[in-house]
Design a protein around this motif. Structure first.
Motif, PDB file in Angstrom:
ATOM      1  N   GLY A 134       0.824  -1.208   0.000  1.00  0.00           N
ATOM      2  CA  GLY A 134       0.000   0.000   0.000  1.00  0.00           C
ATOM      3  C   GLY A 134       0.854   1.251   0.000  1.00  0.00           C
ATOM      4  N   LEU A 135       0.184   2.377   0.271  1.00  0.00           N
ATOM      5  CA  LEU A 135       0.879   3.664   0.217  1.00  0.00           C
ATOM      6  C   LEU A 135       1.977   3.763   1.271  1.00  0.00           C
ATOM      7  CD1 LEU A 135      -2.230   5.974  -0.218  1.00  0.00           C
ATOM      8  CD2 LEU A 135      -0.589   5.316  -1.976  1.00  0.00           C
ATOM      9  N   GLY A 136       1.711   3.214   2.459  1.00  0.00           N
ATOM     10  CA  GLY A 136       2.672   3.320   3.542  1.00  0.00           C
ATOM     11  C   GLY A 136       3.962   2.595   3.216  1.00  0.00           C
ATOM     12  N   MET A 137       3.834   1.384   2.691  1.00  0.00           N
ATOM     13  CA  MET A 137       5.024   0.636   2.342  1.00  0.00           C
ATOM     14  C   MET A 137       5.751   1.329   1.192  1.00  0.00           C
ATOM     15  SD  MET A 137       4.999  -3.417   2.000  1.00  0.00           S
ATOM     16  CE  MET A 137       6.317  -4.073   1.022  1.00  0.00           C
ATOM     17  N   LEU A 138       4.964   1.909   0.293  1.00  0.00           N
ATOM     18  CA  LEU A 138       5.565   2.647  -0.812  1.00  0.00           C
ATOM     19  C   LEU A 138       6.397   3.810  -0.271  1.00  0.00           C
ATOM     20  CD1 LEU A 138       5.742   3.049  -3.907  1.00  0.00           C
ATOM     21  CD2 LEU A 138       3.759   4.533  -3.734  1.00  0.00           C
ATOM     22  N   LEU A 139       5.866   4.479   0.748  1.00  0.00           N
ATOM     23  CA  LEU A 139       6.590   5.612   1.327  1.00  0.00           C
ATOM     24  C   LEU A 139       7.920   5.160   1.926  1.00  0.00           C
ATOM     25  CD1 LEU A 139       6.599   8.648   2.213  1.00  0.00           C
ATOM     26  CD2 LEU A 139       5.658   7.869   4.374  1.00  0.00           C
ATOM     27  N   VAL A 140       7.854   4.096   2.733  1.00  0.00           N
ATOM     28  CA  VAL A 140       9.082   3.617   3.376  1.00  0.00           C
ATOM     29  C   VAL A 140      10.085   3.176   2.308  1.00  0.00           C
ATOM     30  CG1 VAL A 140      10.022   1.843   4.894  1.00  0.00           C
ATOM     31  CG2 VAL A 140       7.888   2.961   5.484  1.00  0.00           C
TER      32      VAL A 140
ATOM     33  N   ALA B 281      10.190   4.225  -0.816  1.00  0.00           N
ATOM     34  CA  ALA B 281      10.656   5.402  -1.559  1.00  0.00           C
ATOM     35  C   ALA B 281      11.715   6.149  -0.759  1.00  0.00           C
ATOM     36  CB  ALA B 281       9.484   6.324  -1.885  1.00  0.00           C
ATOM     37  N   VAL B 282      11.555   6.174   0.562  1.00  0.00           N
ATOM     38  CA  VAL B 282      12.559   6.852   1.385  1.00  0.00           C
ATOM     39  C   VAL B 282      13.879   6.096   1.305  1.00  0.00           C
ATOM     40  CG1 VAL B 282      13.204   7.368   3.774  1.00  0.00           C
ATOM     41  CG2 VAL B 282      10.942   7.963   2.959  1.00  0.00           C
ATOM     42  N   SER B 283      13.828   4.762   1.333  1.00  0.00           N
ATOM     43  CA  SER B 283      15.092   4.027   1.346  1.00  0.00           C
ATOM     44  C   SER B 283      15.748   4.007  -0.033  1.00  0.00           C
ATOM     45  CB  SER B 283      14.901   2.613   1.892  1.00  0.00           C
ATOM     46  OG  SER B 283      14.233   1.823   0.947  1.00  0.00           O
ATOM     47  N   THR B 284      14.981   4.219  -1.098  1.00  0.00           N
ATOM     48  CA  THR B 284      15.622   4.294  -2.417  1.00  0.00           C
ATOM     49  C   THR B 284      15.786   5.740  -2.875  1.00  0.00           C
ATOM     50  OG1 THR B 284      13.467   4.026  -3.467  1.00  0.00           O
ATOM     51  CG2 THR B 284      14.810   2.058  -3.258  1.00  0.00           C
ATOM     52  N   ARG B 285      15.394   6.675  -2.017  1.00  0.00           N
ATOM     53  CA  ARG B 285      15.523   8.099  -2.333  1.00  0.00           C
ATOM     54  C   ARG B 285      14.786   8.454  -3.613  1.00  0.00           C
ATOM     55  NH1 ARG B 285      18.877  11.360   1.287  1.00  0.00           N
ATOM     56  NH2 ARG B 285      18.788   9.875   2.962  1.00  0.00           N
ATOM     57  N   ASP B 286      13.578   7.937  -3.735  1.00  0.00           N
ATOM     58  CA  ASP B 286      12.774   8.208  -4.917  1.00  0.00           C
ATOM     59  C   ASP B 286      11.963   9.475  -4.638  1.00  0.00           C
ATOM     60  OD1 ASP B 286      11.380   8.070  -7.233  1.00  0.00           O
ATOM     61  OD2 ASP B 286      10.813   5.962  -7.036  1.00  0.00           O
ATOM     62  N   TYR B 287      12.615  10.630  -4.779  1.00  0.00           N
ATOM     63  CA  TYR B 287      11.991  11.877  -4.327  1.00  0.00           C
ATOM     64  C   TYR B 287      10.669  12.214  -5.000  1.00  0.00           C
ATOM     65  CZ  TYR B 287      16.059  12.592  -1.503  1.00  0.00           C
ATOM     66  OH  TYR B 287      17.031  12.416  -0.577  1.00  0.00           O
ATOM     67  N   PRO B 288      10.524  12.015  -6.314  1.00  0.00           N
ATOM     68  CA  PRO B 288       9.208  12.326  -6.893  1.00  0.00           C
ATOM     69  C   PRO B 288       8.084  11.527  -6.241  1.00  0.00           C
ATOM     70  CG  PRO B 288      10.825  12.077  -8.624  1.00  0.00           C
ATOM     71  CD  PRO B 288      11.505  11.682  -7.348  1.00  0.00           C
TER      72      PRO B 288
ATOM     73  N   LEU C   5       3.463  11.292  -2.674  1.00  0.00           N
ATOM     74  CA  LEU C   5       2.790  10.674  -1.535  1.00  0.00           C
ATOM     75  C   LEU C   5       2.446  11.703  -0.465  1.00  0.00           C
ATOM     76  CD1 LEU C   5       4.658   7.292  -1.010  1.00  0.00           C
ATOM     77  CD2 LEU C   5       2.252   7.625  -1.522  1.00  0.00           C
ATOM     78  N   THR C   6       3.378  12.630  -0.237  1.00  0.00           N
ATOM     79  CA  THR C   6       3.131  13.682   0.748  1.00  0.00           C
ATOM     80  C   THR C   6       1.825  14.389   0.415  1.00  0.00           C
ATOM     81  OG1 THR C   6       5.505  14.006   0.682  1.00  0.00           O
ATOM     82  CG2 THR C   6       4.251  15.617   1.894  1.00  0.00           C
ATOM     83  N   LEU C   7       1.697  14.712  -0.853  1.00  0.00           N
ATOM     84  CA  LEU C   7       0.510  15.407  -1.329  1.00  0.00           C
ATOM     85  C   LEU C   7      -0.739  14.540  -1.158  1.00  0.00           C
ATOM     86  CD1 LEU C   7       0.468  18.194  -2.552  1.00  0.00           C
ATOM     87  CD2 LEU C   7       0.493  17.172  -4.817  1.00  0.00           C
ATOM     88  N   VAL C   8      -0.628  13.301  -1.596  1.00  0.00           N
ATOM     89  CA  VAL C   8      -1.789  12.406  -1.562  1.00  0.00           C
ATOM     90  C   VAL C   8      -2.255  12.165  -0.130  1.00  0.00           C
ATOM     91  CG1 VAL C   8      -2.533  10.033  -1.985  1.00  0.00           C
ATOM     92  CG2 VAL C   8      -1.295  11.287  -3.746  1.00  0.00           C
ATOM     93  N   PHE C   9      -1.303  11.938   0.772  1.00  0.00           N
ATOM     94  CA  PHE C   9      -1.663  11.698   2.167  1.00  0.00           C
ATOM     95  C   PHE C   9      -2.413  12.904   2.741  1.00  0.00           C
ATOM     96  CE2 PHE C   9       1.726   8.319   2.591  1.00  0.00           C
ATOM     97  CZ  PHE C   9       0.843   7.321   2.915  1.00  0.00           C
ATOM     98  N   ALA C  10      -1.886  14.097   2.474  1.00  0.00           N
ATOM     99  CA  ALA C  10      -2.512  15.289   3.036  1.00  0.00           C
ATOM    100  C   ALA C  10      -3.908  15.493   2.451  1.00  0.00           C
ATOM    101  CB  ALA C  10      -1.639  16.508   2.774  1.00  0.00           C
ATOM    102  N   VAL C  11      -4.027  15.269   1.159  1.00  0.00           N
ATOM    103  CA  VAL C  11      -5.339  15.436   0.531  1.00  0.00           C
ATOM    104  C   VAL C  11      -6.320  14.401   1.088  1.00  0.00           C
ATOM    105  CG1 VAL C  11      -6.585  15.257  -1.653  1.00  0.00           C
ATOM    106  CG2 VAL C  11      -4.450  16.542  -1.544  1.00  0.00           C
ATOM    107  N   MET C  12      -5.804  13.211   1.351  1.00  0.00           N
ATOM    108  CA  MET C  12      -6.646  12.179   1.962  1.00  0.00           C
ATOM    109  C   MET C  12      -7.213  12.663   3.296  1.00  0.00           C
ATOM    110  SD  MET C  12      -4.847   8.512   1.487  1.00  0.00           S
ATOM    111  CE  MET C  12      -5.445   7.496   2.794  1.00  0.00           C
ATOM    112  N   VAL C  13      -6.335  13.271   4.096  1.00  0.00           N
ATOM    113  CA  VAL C  13      -6.768  13.750   5.410  1.00  0.00           C
ATOM    114  C   VAL C  13      -7.823  14.844   5.257  1.00  0.00           C
ATOM    115  CG1 VAL C  13      -6.020  14.972   7.478  1.00  0.00           C
ATOM    116  CG2 VAL C  13      -4.632  13.116   6.565  1.00  0.00           C
ATOM    117  N   ILE C  14      -7.532  15.808   4.383  1.00  0.00           N
ATOM    118  CA  ILE C  14      -8.475  16.909   4.198  1.00  0.00           C
ATOM    119  C   ILE C  14      -9.794  16.399   3.626  1.00  0.00           C
ATOM    120  CG2 ILE C  14      -8.882  19.003   2.867  1.00  0.00           C
ATOM    121  CD1 ILE C  14      -6.018  19.687   3.206  1.00  0.00           C
ATOM    122  N   GLY C  15      -9.681  15.488   2.656  1.00  0.00           N
ATOM    123  CA  GLY C  15     -10.879  14.930   2.039  1.00  0.00           C
ATOM    124  C   GLY C  15     -11.744  14.204   3.066  1.00  0.00           C
TER     125      GLY C  15
END
Lengths: 313, 286, 537
Positions: A264-270, A272-279, A284-294
């Motif tokens: 899922g998104l969480g594992m993708l985040l972890v 992405a952090v370990s492979t330094r996949d910045y995009p 994900l930062t954006l999607v997570f925040a929009v999820m919260v607001i939504g």
């Protein structure tokens, strides 16, 4: 048509926050010390390749232009391209959205299933042994780290009893339910205590409310009162609690997905952090925040549907 | 002004108002803190000392929590980890609280553009799932204890600022503030000398559950490999180390995790007790 | 979470093996000296059993790495490379063992007298979309492979030109003699792809590549699995004279969690699993229905040392680090007895010498050496990859020994990407990692790791010994294999005893499969040939 006005109003109110969020997400890639592209490519790319990626990401333009482009694209659902995975971030994130949403909804339902009976019981036996035990259980449950509970469930129900799979998402609806049971239970174990606490309080308030007293005077049975009036009144705090805690729920799912290897998104985040996949991190930062607001917006809407008085505001 | 010295009788009266959960919470926490402080006297082992001959021993009289894959005594490591986790938990709770309360109270008192900007910043920060924001900051700064401090200091104050601001808005209408203003006292003085003691209560109550959450955060980050570096004893890292040995050595992950639960329960009970003592207020987590 | 497996180094495996072949190719023009061998299989003189090997079935296989893309011109991680190897063939292919070469898309080739012209005769085979393979596709593919942005682009730099003689013949001309060119052409990144399909869209191609390999991608679900279906047009014949693969489908699941892989194998969810963590091997060995494969691969786990970073510039201190490294403990605790304690600074490839004397574990001697080096308590920063539990254990064990010998050691963690980046830039002191080679020739790694004149500065160690450089030059010119072996043994001895690095283990690759699986083999380059797998169930 109040729904549209309501949603529209809330969206307008959310604009400054959305701008703030986009700024944070945008800066996630620009605040990296050193050269993010070289770090992503692990320092083995030729200068030409690096320059090409800079141009492709638009990172060779002035910051303000880049930000405007970033926002403009994000609005249309374009979150950029992953350098590591060579695919649009929106696609990658989209693929991961299903397991994560499934898990979150599953966990929420499970925690409601756990919380409602216990809260009803605790409220009915106010200040008696059952009430105290439920509250103590809630305190302990709140203090248990989800990664630890997850491992204990894996050890007990996965490795020893072999009732449930310990990793993955499974196939088909039944497969998902089976595979995600332990992860959902892990999340439910830290969400349920919060629900119990507020449900119990709300029910105690409702039980002594005037119309309930009237109903009681009319001779309605306690169980009918409970289901007809008390639970309905108490459903509002449930919605609020879920909405207020959606960020926390998502935080929990990041760890739980890692423990149970749910793609899922969480594992993708972890990852992405370990492979330094910045995009991807940025997207994900954006999607997570929009999820919260939504979710908060949806909760407001649900709240308004349940309680008509809110609409007038 | 609040009373600063407590006469013995006042102290007794104060103690008499403590609820059982406050008592138990304080007792447990004191026990844990003392165990951390006196760890070297409580166990014959060195938390870092490896003994390959004694690797993967199940719990017994010599090793209460068993040993890990390097033959280190897990009970010893769990005790020493109190120092790591409790200290990080303390700073990551109270430094943000200090920043947050000051900023929030100031905003509530002063109003105007400062208040407006601060609120937007807070709304933005709270729109992110807390752990996600911390992980993203660590992705930028790199893992490690120092960067955890930086990340939490950057983000953790927002909840406190919101609480303090709300309290301040109530307080600022009260006579003593109005009087101080009429007397022309500078804002900073009104804030620090008069208003602060009255707006800090809800933050103190919240800080107890925040403390629990921060211990869960630090151990969670260490579990993900973003936290405290090896070989420092740390609960989350110990749980993670045991993950690969689950089928052979269940104790490596499970027993150190109990320490987290125990500490969390102590703090939660303390928080519960404080809530009752300082007045019932509903506070929610991140 | 990144993998916590025995071999949980994701991206860097390939990175390093590429660098090996790359630098080897650039520096000394020898990437593999193997002569092409006849295709394996089919040549067995045994009378064919009437039943023949069982065919059909779906082979379910779990591995810890996920393919990032199946576009052969992009990736450099094993997750992708090992999957691409199943789907895309190159002109020349590594053989089953990984030690030699065999024909691939090219049925045969001729090499001119001056070793400058190679003429490849293309096999009469089809892409998975049904189009025939033409010289035009080969030209297109090799152009993509040699592009600057391609992962192994530099390998093909010595190629002057490639042209189509006719639709089934390709002629390649070299700038200078370059023996390893066939080896370079066997790499995954030189896969022959359908020009038409690739040009239709690289992103779509990355999900469903159109190649000529034994399998075709049927489904590609990022983060979970890749389903491969048998390519009915694949040219190679099996033991029964029919075309292989034997199985109809392969389901390659991505299961990062090692407990889940092992449990899945035990429960029968998986037919085979790749990369069994060393600590769980024993529990699998005790199961009669499961076979554990301990495959020797070209790999050495070792601690990279940067000889430029003070105080590691002192040979005495580096030797002290070796003397105080409790390798027995590491072998027991981290590798659970799998592998062999090394007496070399490089993996065991063809000219490896067993005669080189091993540095013992001797704390007293280490203490003396620390004193002799004039060490003044500068902290030695030992770097490990975040989330890599075995590396962390190694570092913790080393820290204890080195501390006892009088050194001050700090363990620092960085994610794999950053750690490797810091290493390549020389911004490190000591790094727990490893090196692999996909080539069975001492020349490359010896030169790559020990010759400071190369572009990687002796593989980031900055190790300088002019005598070694001279011996390597002599060995390269030496036609006699016996004399070459002598020279390489000498190099091994000198470099190892100069405290080049802290070697830890010649570690194998552990894989496991059910006993109803036949034909499972891990090549020395690290991957497995699923085309040869038979599922007797």
């Amino acid at each position: 048509m109040w729904v549209f006005r309501f949603v529209g109003l809330r969206l307008v109110q959310a604009v400054p926050v959305l701008l703030g969020i986009s700024l944070v997400a945008f800066l996630a890639i620009h605040l990296v010390p050193g050269d993010p592209v070289r770090i992503m490519l692990q320092g083995r790319a030729s200068d030409a390749a690096v320059a090409e990626i800079y141009a492709r990401l638009g990172m060779d333009r002035p910051l303000l232009v880049q930000y405007a482009r970033f926002v403009g694209r994000a609005v249309t659902g374009d979150l950029g391209t992953s350098i590591i995975q060579r695919a649009p971030v929106a696609t990658i994130v989209g693929e991961r959205l299903v397991p994560s949403s499934f898990l979150l909804v599953y966990a929420t339902l499970l925690s409601v299933l756990i919380a409602v009976p216990l809260a009803v019981w605790a409220a009915a036996r106010r200040n008696r042994l059952a009430d105290h035990l439920i509250r103590l259980g809630g305190t302990v449950s709140f203090a248990m780290p989800s990664f630890w509970i997850g491992l204990i469930l894996i050890l007990g129900f996965g490795l020893t009893l072999k009732w449930f799979p310990i990793a993955g998402f499974g196939r088909g609806f039944g497969g998902h339910l089976h595979h995600l049971f332990l992860p959902a239970l892990t999340i439910a174990l830290f969400l349920a205590p919060l629900l119990i606490q507020s449900l119990r309080a709300a029910m105690l308030d409702a039980m002594t409310a005037e119309h309930v007293e009237v109903a009681r005077a009319k001779g309605l049975s306690e169980s009918r009162i409970l289901f007809k009036y008390v639970l309905r009144a108490a459903s509002i705090p449930v919605v609020t609690i879920l909405a207020v805690n959606i960020g926390w729920l998502v935080s929990g799912s990041v760890i739980v997905e890692s423990v149970f290897s749910v793609a899922g998104l969480g594992m993708l985040l972890v990852h992405a952090v370990s492979t330094r996949d910045y995009p991807v991190i940025q997207g994900l930062t954006l999607v997570f925040a929009v999820m919260v607001i939504g979710t908060n917006l949806l909760a407001d809407l649900a709240y308004a549907l349940i309680d008509k008085r809110v609409r007038a505001e | 002004m609040t009373t600063t010295t407590l006469a013995p009788s006042a102290l007794r009266a104060e103690v008499a108002r403590w609820s059982p959960s406050l008592w138990i919470g304080i007792g447990l926490l004191a026990f844990i803190v003392l165990a951390g402080l006196f760890a070297p006297w409580l166990t014959p082992y060195d938390p870092l000392r490896q003994d390959y001959g004694a690797a993967l021993r199940a719990p017994d009289a010599a090793h209460w929590f068993g040993t890990d894959s390097l033959g280190r005594d897990l009970f010893t490591r769990s005790l020493y980890a109190i120092r790591t986790d409790l200290v990080i938990g303390f700073w990551t709770t109270y430094v943000p609280m200090l920043i947050g309360v000051l900023l929030g109270a100031y905003a509530g008192l002063k109003g105007g553009w400062f208040d407006a900007v601060l609120m937007r910043v807070i709304d933005t920060a709270l729109a992110f799932p807390f752990l996600v924001l911390i992980i993203v900051i660590l992705a930028i700064l790199g893992p490690g204890t120092q960067n955890i401090y930086i990340a939490v200091f950057l983000v953790g104050w927002t909840m406190y600022a919101r609480l303090a601001r709300a309290e301040m808005l109530v307080e600022s209408g009260k006579d003593y503030i109005l009087a101080a203003r009429t007397l022309g006292f500078p804002t900073a003085r009104i804030l620090l000398r008069h208003a602060l003691p009255n707006v800090i209560n809800s933050s103190i109550v919240f800080s107890m559950s925040d403390f629990v959450l921060n211990i869960l955060l630090v151990s969670g980050l260490s579990f993900l490999g973003l936290g405290v570096p090896a070989p420092t004893p740390e609960w989350g890292a110990m749980v993670a180390e045991g993950k690969d040995f689950m089928q052979q050595a269940w104790w490596i992950s499970t027993l150190p995790g109990l320490m987290i639960v125990l500490t969390g329960v102590a703090l939660a009970l303390l928080g519960d007790g404080l809530t009752h003592r300082l007045g019932d207020r509903h506070v929610t987590g991140h | 979470m990144s993998t916590n497996d025995g071999l949980g180094f994701k991206a860097s495996v390939a990175v390093r093996s590429l660098a090996v072949c790359a630098a080897g190719a650039l520096l000394l023009s020898a990437c593999s000296k193997e002569e092409p061998k006849a295709p394996q299989g089919g040549a067995e003189p045994k009378a064919a059993a009437p039943a023949g090997p069982k065919r059909g079935g779906t082979f379910v296989f779990a591995r810890p790495e996920e393919p990032a893309t199946l576009d052969p011109f992009v990736p450099n991680d094993n997750g992708s490379i090992y999957a691409i190897e199943q789907v895309c063939d190159s002109l020349v292919e590594p053989d089953t063992t990984g030690e030699g070469l065999r024909p691939g898309v090219a049925e045969s080739w001729e090499i001119s007298e001056d070793k400058l012209t190679y003429t490849f005769k293309l096999r009469d085979t089809k892409f998975s979309n049904g189009d025939p393979v033409t010289a035009e596709d080969v030209l297109f593919s090799l152009k993509k492979a040699s592009a600057d942005s391609a992962p192994l682009g530099f390998l093909y730099a010595p190629i002057k030109s490639i042209e189509a003689v006719d639709p089934k013949t390709v002629k390649m001309t070299l700038k200078q003699a370059y023996t390893p060119v066939l080896s370079a052409l066997s790499a995954y990144s030189a896969a022959v792809v359908s020009k038409k399909a690739y040009e239709a869209g690289a992103d779509a191609f990355g999900q469903k590549p159109v190649c000529t390999g034994p399998f075709v991608v049927e489904e590609y679900s990022r983060g979970t699995r890749v389903v491969l279906a048998k390519n009915p047009d694949y040219w190679e014949k099996g033991k029964d004279g029919q075309s292989i693969p034997y199985v109809d489908k392969v389901e390659m699941r991505y299961v990062a969690d090692s407990n889940a892989r092992v449990l899945g194998l035990k429960n029968g969810d998986f037919d085979a699993i790749a990369i069994v963590p060393f600590n769980q091997a024993e529990s699998l060995k005790s199961m009669p229905e499961v076979k554990l494969e301990e495959a020797p691969i070209f790999r050495l786990d070792y601690v990279y040392l940067n000889h430029k970073a003070k105080p590691l510039d002192k040979k005495e201190l580096r030797l002290a680090m070796n003397l105080a490294a409790d390798r027995e403990a590491i072998m027991k605790v981290v590798f659970f007895g799998y592998g062999k304690i090394p007496n070399s600074y490089m993996p065991r490839v063809n000219f490896h010498s067993d005669a080189v004397e091993m540095i013992p574990y001797d704390l007293e001697k280490a203490k003396e050496m620390v004193k002799a080096s004039g060490y003044k308590g500068q902290p030695i920063k030992l770097m490990v990859d975040t989330g890599n539990a075995p590396s962390k254990q190694v570092a913790t064990i080393l820290q204890q020994g080195w501390t006892e010998a009088g050194m001050k050691v700090e363990i620092v963690e960085f994610d794999v990407g950053t750690a490797f980046d810091m290493t390549t830039k020389g911004n490190f002191m000591a790094y727990v990692s490893y090196i692999t080679s996909d080539i069975n020739d001492t020349d490359e790694l010896a030169t790559l790791q020990a010759d400071v004149r190369g572009s990687t500065k002796a593989f980031f160690s900055n190790y300088r010994n002019d005598e070694v450089g001279k011996m390597l030059d002599a060995a390269r010119k030496e036609p006699d294999a016996g004399k070459r072996a002598e020279l390489y043994a000498k190099v091994q001895d000198v470099v190892y005893h100069d405290g080049y690095s802290v070697p830890l283990n010649f570690s194998p690759s552990l894989n496991a499969y059910h006993s109803y699986v036949d034909g499972w083999q891990t090549a020395k380059n690290g991957w497995w040939w699923l085309k040869d797998v038979i599922r007797n169930k």
